[in-house]
Design a protein around this motif. Structure first.
Motif, PDB file in Angstrom:
ATOM      1  N   SER A  96       0.831  -0.829  -0.177  1.00 50.26           N
ATOM      2  CA  SER A  96      -0.243  -0.208  -0.192  1.00 50.26           C
ATOM      3  C   SER A  96       0.487   1.254  -0.263  1.00 50.26           C
ATOM      4  CB  SER A  96      -1.236   0.532   1.674  1.00 50.26           C
ATOM      5  OG  SER A  96       0.031  -0.096   1.883  1.00 50.26           O
ATOM      6  N   GLU A  97       1.836   1.787   0.349  1.00 48.94           N
ATOM      7  CA  GLU A  97       3.333   1.832   0.609  1.00 48.94           C
ATOM      8  C   GLU A  97       3.464   2.374  -0.604  1.00 48.94           C
ATOM      9  OE1 GLU A  97       4.671   1.888   5.444  1.00 48.94           O
ATOM     10  OE2 GLU A  97       5.465   0.940   3.423  1.00 48.94           O
ATOM     11  N   ALA A  98       4.388   1.712  -1.789  1.00 53.13           N
ATOM     12  CA  ALA A  98       4.102   1.787  -3.199  1.00 53.13           C
ATOM     13  C   ALA A  98       3.681   2.488  -3.864  1.00 53.13           C
ATOM     14  CB  ALA A  98       4.863  -0.064  -3.282  1.00 53.13           C
ATOM     15  N   LEU A  99       2.224   1.565  -3.339  1.00 58.30           N
ATOM     16  CA  LEU A  99       0.958   2.260  -4.803  1.00 58.30           C
ATOM     17  C   LEU A  99       0.875   3.954  -4.477  1.00 58.30           C
ATOM     18  CD1 LEU A  99      -1.526  -0.826  -4.574  1.00 58.30           C
ATOM     19  CD2 LEU A  99      -0.734  -0.040  -6.359  1.00 58.30           C
ATOM     20  N   GLY A 100       0.860   3.863  -2.879  1.00 59.07           N
ATOM     21  CA  GLY A 100       1.239   6.123  -2.863  1.00 59.07           C
ATOM     22  C   GLY A 100       2.240   6.547  -3.380  1.00 59.07           C
ATOM     23  N   LEU A 101       2.689   5.914  -3.598  1.00 61.05           N
ATOM     24  CA  LEU A 101       4.139   6.780  -4.376  1.00 61.05           C
ATOM     25  C   LEU A 101       4.046   7.199  -5.528  1.00 61.05           C
ATOM     26  CD1 LEU A 101       7.343   4.570  -3.171  1.00 61.05           C
ATOM     27  CD2 LEU A 101       6.793   6.669  -2.523  1.00 61.05           C
ATOM     28  N   ASP A 114      -9.509   2.584  -0.497  1.00 56.60           N
ATOM     29  CA  ASP A 114      -9.028   4.058   0.317  1.00 56.60           C
ATOM     30  C   ASP A 114      -7.551   4.701  -1.394  1.00 56.60           C
ATOM     31  OD1 ASP A 114      -9.520   6.158   1.661  1.00 56.60           O
ATOM     32  OD2 ASP A 114      -7.266   5.826   2.837  1.00 56.60           O
ATOM     33  N   ARG A 115      -7.802   4.130  -2.485  1.00 57.33           N
ATOM     34  CA  ARG A 115      -7.396   4.585  -3.426  1.00 57.33           C
ATOM     35  C   ARG A 115      -7.522   5.768  -3.734  1.00 57.33           C
ATOM     36  NH1 ARG A 115      -4.907  -0.695  -6.983  1.00 57.33           N
ATOM     37  NH2 ARG A 115      -7.172  -0.865  -7.021  1.00 57.33           N
ATOM     38  N   SER A 166      -0.296   6.726   1.948  1.00 59.64           N
ATOM     39  CA  SER A 166      -0.336   4.565   1.844  1.00 59.64           C
ATOM     40  C   SER A 166      -1.699   4.290   1.094  1.00 59.64           C
ATOM     41  CB  SER A 166       0.113   4.003   2.722  1.00 59.64           C
ATOM     42  OG  SER A 166      -0.730   2.586   3.333  1.00 59.64           O
ATOM     43  N   ARG A 167      -2.271   3.461   0.620  1.00 57.00           N
ATOM     44  CA  ARG A 167      -3.042   3.501  -0.679  1.00 57.00           C
ATOM     45  C   ARG A 167      -3.787   1.542  -0.215  1.00 57.00           C
ATOM     46  NH1 ARG A 167      -2.150   5.451  -6.655  1.00 57.00           N
ATOM     47  NH2 ARG A 167      -4.256   4.519  -6.652  1.00 57.00           N
ATOM     48  N   PRO A 168      -4.208   1.691   1.012  1.00 54.38           N
ATOM     49  CA  PRO A 168      -4.849   0.336   0.888  1.00 54.38           C
ATOM     50  C   PRO A 168      -6.076  -0.601   0.831  1.00 54.38           C
ATOM     51  CG  PRO A 168      -4.634   1.307   3.458  1.00 54.38           C
ATOM     52  CD  PRO A 168      -4.300   2.651   2.352  1.00 54.38           C
ATOM     53  N   VAL A 169      -6.266  -1.478   0.281  1.00 50.51           N
ATOM     54  CA  VAL A 169      -7.586  -2.018   0.032  1.00 50.51           C
ATOM     55  C   VAL A 169      -8.112  -3.115   0.764  1.00 50.51           C
ATOM     56  CG1 VAL A 169      -8.590  -3.251  -1.899  1.00 50.51           C
ATOM     57  CG2 VAL A 169      -6.939  -1.288  -2.543  1.00 50.51           C
TER      58      VAL A 169
END
Length: 131
Positions: A87-92, A129-130, A112-115
């Motif tokens: 989720s951190e890598a997706l939020g970069l 939450d992305r 952070s973009r958790p699912v």
């Protein structure tokens, strides 16, 4: 939401109980003690990580999106080399990456973009939450 412990503690405050019985419990952890040593049989090594990064470059080459492999390389490289959570890598974003031509760079984790899958929500809906 009150915990069971807090309810008992409130009963002590009201003098309905002399003490909180939970305080007398001794809980032993069922967790194994950590050895402090990494089991190399279950952890990806640098050679394997680099082979994975080469392999994912071929993803999406024939379809509409020829950049899918590039994104996967960046994603997996962040997981392995920067030890980020997915989720951190997706939020970069590009603005969060300070990468010199040589050597190590700096990643600023702003978001952070958790699912959460629908199996793990009360509503039965995916919590994405992305957005």
């Amino acid at each position: 939401m009150l915990s069971f412990y807090n309810v008992l503690q409130y009963a002590v405050e009201l003098k309905l109980l002399d003490f909180n019985p939970v305080d007398k419990l001794r809980v032993q952890s069922s967790r194994r003690k950590l050895s402090g040593e990494v089991d190399r049989r279950v952890v990806v090594n640098v050679r394997q990580a680099r082979e994975l990064l080469i392999g994912v470059t071929y993803v999406g080459q024939r379809g509409k999106d020829g950049r899918r492999g590039e994104r996967l390389v960046a994603f997996y490289a962040c997981l392995y080399f920067a030890a980020l959570r997915p989720s951190e890598a997706l939020g970069l974003r590009e603005r969060d990456c300070h990468l010199p031509a040589k050597g190590w760079g700096l990643l600023t984790l702003e978001k952070s973009r958790p699912v959460v899958g629908k199996r793990y929500t009360d509503s039965g809906e995916v919590n994405d939450d992305r957005g």
